[in-house]
Design a protein around this motif. Structure first.
Motif, short mmCIF file in Angstrom:
data_model
loop_
_atom_site.label_atom_id
_atom_site.label_comp_id
_atom_site.label_asym_id
_atom_site.label_seq_id
_atom_site.Cartn_x
_atom_site.Cartn_y
_atom_site.Cartn_z
N TYR A 196 0.82 -1.21 0.00
CA TYR A 196 0.00 0.00 0.00
C TYR A 196 0.85 1.26 0.00
O TYR A 196 0.50 2.26 -0.62
CB TYR A 196 -0.97 0.00 1.18
CG TYR A 196 -2.19 -0.82 0.90
CD1 TYR A 196 -3.14 -0.40 -0.02
CD2 TYR A 196 -2.38 -2.04 1.52
CE1 TYR A 196 -4.25 -1.16 -0.29
CE2 TYR A 196 -3.48 -2.81 1.25
CZ TYR A 196 -4.42 -2.36 0.34
OH TYR A 196 -5.51 -3.13 0.06
N TYR A 256 2.07 2.06 -3.48
CA TYR A 256 1.07 2.65 -4.37
C TYR A 256 1.07 4.17 -4.28
O TYR A 256 0.68 4.85 -5.21
CB TYR A 256 -0.33 2.15 -4.02
CG TYR A 256 -0.60 0.71 -4.34
CD1 TYR A 256 0.15 0.01 -5.26
CD2 TYR A 256 -1.62 0.03 -3.70
CE1 TYR A 256 -0.09 -1.31 -5.54
CE2 TYR A 256 -1.89 -1.29 -3.97
CZ TYR A 256 -1.12 -1.95 -4.89
OH TYR A 256 -1.37 -3.26 -5.16
N GLY A 257 1.45 4.70 -3.14
CA GLY A 257 1.42 6.14 -2.94
C GLY A 257 0.00 6.60 -2.67
O GLY A 257 -0.90 5.81 -2.42
N GLY A 258 -0.21 7.89 -2.69
CA GLY A 258 -1.53 8.42 -2.47
C GLY A 258 -1.67 9.09 -1.13
O GLY A 258 -0.69 9.42 -0.45
N SER A 259 -2.91 9.30 -0.74
CA SER A 259 -3.22 10.02 0.48
C SER A 259 -3.86 9.08 1.49
O SER A 259 -4.81 8.37 1.18
CB SER A 259 -4.17 11.17 0.13
OG SER A 259 -4.60 11.80 1.28
N PHE A 260 -3.34 9.09 2.71
CA PHE A 260 -3.85 8.24 3.78
C PHE A 260 -4.19 9.11 4.98
O PHE A 260 -3.53 10.13 5.22
CB PHE A 260 -2.81 7.20 4.21
CG PHE A 260 -2.48 6.20 3.15
CD1 PHE A 260 -3.18 5.01 3.08
CD2 PHE A 260 -1.47 6.43 2.24
CE1 PHE A 260 -2.87 4.07 2.11
CE2 PHE A 260 -1.17 5.51 1.26
CZ PHE A 260 -1.87 4.32 1.19
N ASN A 268 -4.08 14.01 7.39
CA ASN A 268 -3.89 13.52 6.03
C ASN A 268 -2.40 13.48 5.70
O ASN A 268 -1.71 14.48 5.80
CB ASN A 268 -4.63 14.44 5.05
CG ASN A 268 -4.75 13.84 3.68
OD1 ASN A 268 -4.41 12.68 3.48
ND2 ASN A 268 -5.21 14.61 2.74
N ILE A 304 0.44 12.33 2.77
CA ILE A 304 0.62 11.99 1.35
C ILE A 304 1.91 11.19 1.21
O ILE A 304 2.96 11.58 1.72
CB ILE A 304 0.67 13.26 0.48
CG1 ILE A 304 -0.66 14.00 0.61
CG2 ILE A 304 0.96 12.91 -0.97
CD1 ILE A 304 -0.68 15.35 -0.04
N ASN A 305 1.81 10.06 0.54
CA ASN A 305 2.93 9.15 0.29
C ASN A 305 3.70 8.77 1.56
O ASN A 305 4.88 9.05 1.71
CB ASN A 305 3.91 9.76 -0.72
CG ASN A 305 3.29 9.92 -2.08
OD1 ASN A 305 2.39 9.19 -2.45
ND2 ASN A 305 3.77 10.90 -2.83
#
Length: 90
Positions: free
Chosen positions: A25, A28-32, A38, A40-41
């Motif tokens: 996960y 994949y990168g993205g926002s969590f 929040n 990012i990466n």
């Protein structure tokens, strides 16, 4: 000597699978959302420490859909399964 599969061994296996999922996960990168903010990466260790998505600790997949199972969607196989189901119903 044969390895004994006890509670400690099962916990180690569960953590090994959980860390592998967190690495996937994170790649994949993205926002969590971690601990209410929040991110990012994030790195995989940040996901692990925040206990992100703890359902992966108790089960391999949260549901049986093709995305969660890690299967790639195969249109040809879907057509064959649909045809088989229709033939069985007739």
């Amino acid at each position: 000597m044969m390895e004994r599969r006890n509670k400690h061994w099962r916990i180690e296996q569960r953590n090994k699978i959980y860390t592998a999922k967190m690495k996937i996960y994170a790649s994949y990168g993205g926002s969590f959302i971690l601990n209410g903010e929040n991110v990012i990466n994030p790195r995989w260790i940040e996901l692990y420490k925040a206990n992100w998505n703890p359902v992966y600790k108790s089960v391999r997949t949260p549901c049986s859909c093709w995305m969660c199972c890690g299967e790639k969607y195969n249109r040809c196989r879907y057509k064959l399964d649909a045809r088989r189901i229709l033939e069985e119903s007739l």
